[in-house]
Design a protein around this motif. Structure first.
Motif, PDB file in Angstrom:
ATOM      1  N   LEU A 132       0.781  -1.303  -0.103  1.00 49.29           N
ATOM      2  CA  LEU A 132      -0.291   0.154  -0.068  1.00 49.29           C
ATOM      3  C   LEU A 132       0.937   1.245  -0.102  1.00 49.29           C
ATOM      4  CD1 LEU A 132      -2.948  -0.855   2.538  1.00 49.29           C
ATOM      5  CD2 LEU A 132      -3.244  -0.138   0.204  1.00 49.29           C
ATOM      6  N   SER A 133       1.611   1.333   0.633  1.00 50.05           N
ATOM      7  CA  SER A 133       2.702   2.432   0.851  1.00 50.05           C
ATOM      8  C   SER A 133       3.337   2.930  -0.506  1.00 50.05           C
ATOM      9  CB  SER A 133       3.767   2.329   2.002  1.00 50.05           C
ATOM     10  OG  SER A 133       4.787   1.263   1.720  1.00 50.05           O
ATOM     11  N   GLU A 134       3.553   1.817  -1.256  1.00 48.97           N
ATOM     12  CA  GLU A 134       4.256   1.727  -2.530  1.00 48.97           C
ATOM     13  C   GLU A 134       3.321   2.198  -3.873  1.00 48.97           C
ATOM     14  OE1 GLU A 134       6.619  -1.682  -2.497  1.00 48.97           O
ATOM     15  OE2 GLU A 134       8.110  -0.842  -1.079  1.00 48.97           O
ATOM     16  N   SER A 135       1.956   2.335  -3.522  1.00 41.76           N
ATOM     17  CA  SER A 135       1.208   2.361  -4.465  1.00 41.76           C
ATOM     18  C   SER A 135       1.338   3.547  -5.490  1.00 41.76           C
ATOM     19  CB  SER A 135      -0.232   2.650  -4.183  1.00 41.76           C
ATOM     20  OG  SER A 135      -1.240   2.907  -5.044  1.00 41.76           O
ATOM     21  N   PRO A 136       1.431   3.679  -6.882  1.00 45.43           N
ATOM     22  CA  PRO A 136       1.543   4.844  -7.480  1.00 45.43           C
ATOM     23  C   PRO A 136       0.135   5.735  -7.649  1.00 45.43           C
ATOM     24  CG  PRO A 136       1.252   3.035  -8.893  1.00 45.43           C
ATOM     25  CD  PRO A 136       1.444   2.505  -7.452  1.00 45.43           C
ATOM     26  N   PHE A 137      -0.750   5.193  -6.943  1.00 45.63           N
ATOM     27  CA  PHE A 137      -2.252   5.720  -7.154  1.00 45.63           C
ATOM     28  C   PHE A 137      -2.682   6.247  -5.777  1.00 45.63           C
ATOM     29  CE2 PHE A 137      -2.020   2.338 -10.084  1.00 45.63           C
ATOM     30  CZ  PHE A 137      -2.507   2.599 -11.264  1.00 45.63           C
TER      31      PHE A 137
END
Length: 238
Positions: A132-137
């Motif tokens: 989740l912390s690495e989501s581009p959205f």
């Protein structure tokens, strides 16, 4: 409140990363965190994946997606087993129409499958939180959707990790598979749906929908996705 790994080298082949979108606003960031421990045999693994593939392309799910303010969600598909094994099978993918849903389903069909080790729901939650912390959205809501057929028997206590994830404003929903086949490791001290209720799910509006077995898994996934995407409130047991 009561309700509230590094990528393993073995079998950790990943699909190409989906391109980041500068305009990546979506209604929901959803991590599908799926049990692939050794209690899941090949037939069960096939039924589990078919359930996700058919659900994400179901017209009722797509209608729920289009009904949001942004008309789109972003989904990451994670598989987990023991505390030393988690992998990102399908990276963050924008789903806002039938074509994108079909392509996501095709990626899942092509992805290799690995089954091994114990059952670390806590490890799966930890990895999902990093995903989740690495989501581009950017999503207005963040949800981790955990499915599995056994209790936590590897790694940190699941309640400890659940509480940490919930404290970050993330909702954890559950899809326990009420499987009557033999499992490995420590048996559930209570019915699995009650275990998920007490030890796994948490956060605003958290709920679970139990699948009676792997054959009924697809229908349970579809019902669960519609409710998650729509952000519907309701009883813990969906």
């Amino acid at each position: 409140m009561r309700r509230r790994s590094l990528l393993a080298a073995s079998g950790a082949a990943m699909l190409p990363a989906a391109p980041a979108r500068a305009e990546g606003a979506v209604d929901l960031l959803l991590v599908l965190a799926v049990d692939v421990s050794r209690s899941i045999d090949d037939d069960e693994a096939r039924l589990q994946r078919e359930g996700y593939r058919s659900a994400i392309t179901d017209p009722r799910v797509l209608e729920a997606i289009r009904s949001g303010m942004m008309g789109a969600i972003a989904v990451a598909y994670v598989e987990w087993a023991g505390s030393d094994y988690q992998r990102l099978v399908i990276p963050w993918t924008h789903i806002g129409n039938q074509a994108e849903a079909q392509e996501w389903a095709a990626m899942l069909e092509r992805a290799p499958r690995v089954a091994l080790s114990w059952t670390s729901i806590s490890g799966g939650l930890d990895f999902s939180m990093r995903t989740l912390s690495e989501s581009p959205f950017e999503g207005t809501r963040r949800v981790i959707d955990v499915s599995g057929d056994g209790v936590n028997n590897s790694g940190l206590p699941v309640e400890q990790v659940r509480d940490r994830v919930v404290a970050e404003g993330v909702t954890i929903n559950g899809l326990p598979i009420m499987n009557d086949r033999p499992t490995f490791g420590r048996p559930s001290p209570v019915p699995l749906d009650h275990y998920y209720r007490d030890s796994v799910i948490g956060g605003d509006g958290a709920f679970l929908i139990a699948a009676e077995d792997f054959e009924s898994f697809g229908n349970a996934v579809r019902r669960k996705l519609v409710r998650e995407i729509a952000g519907l409130a309701g009883p813990i047991f969906g």
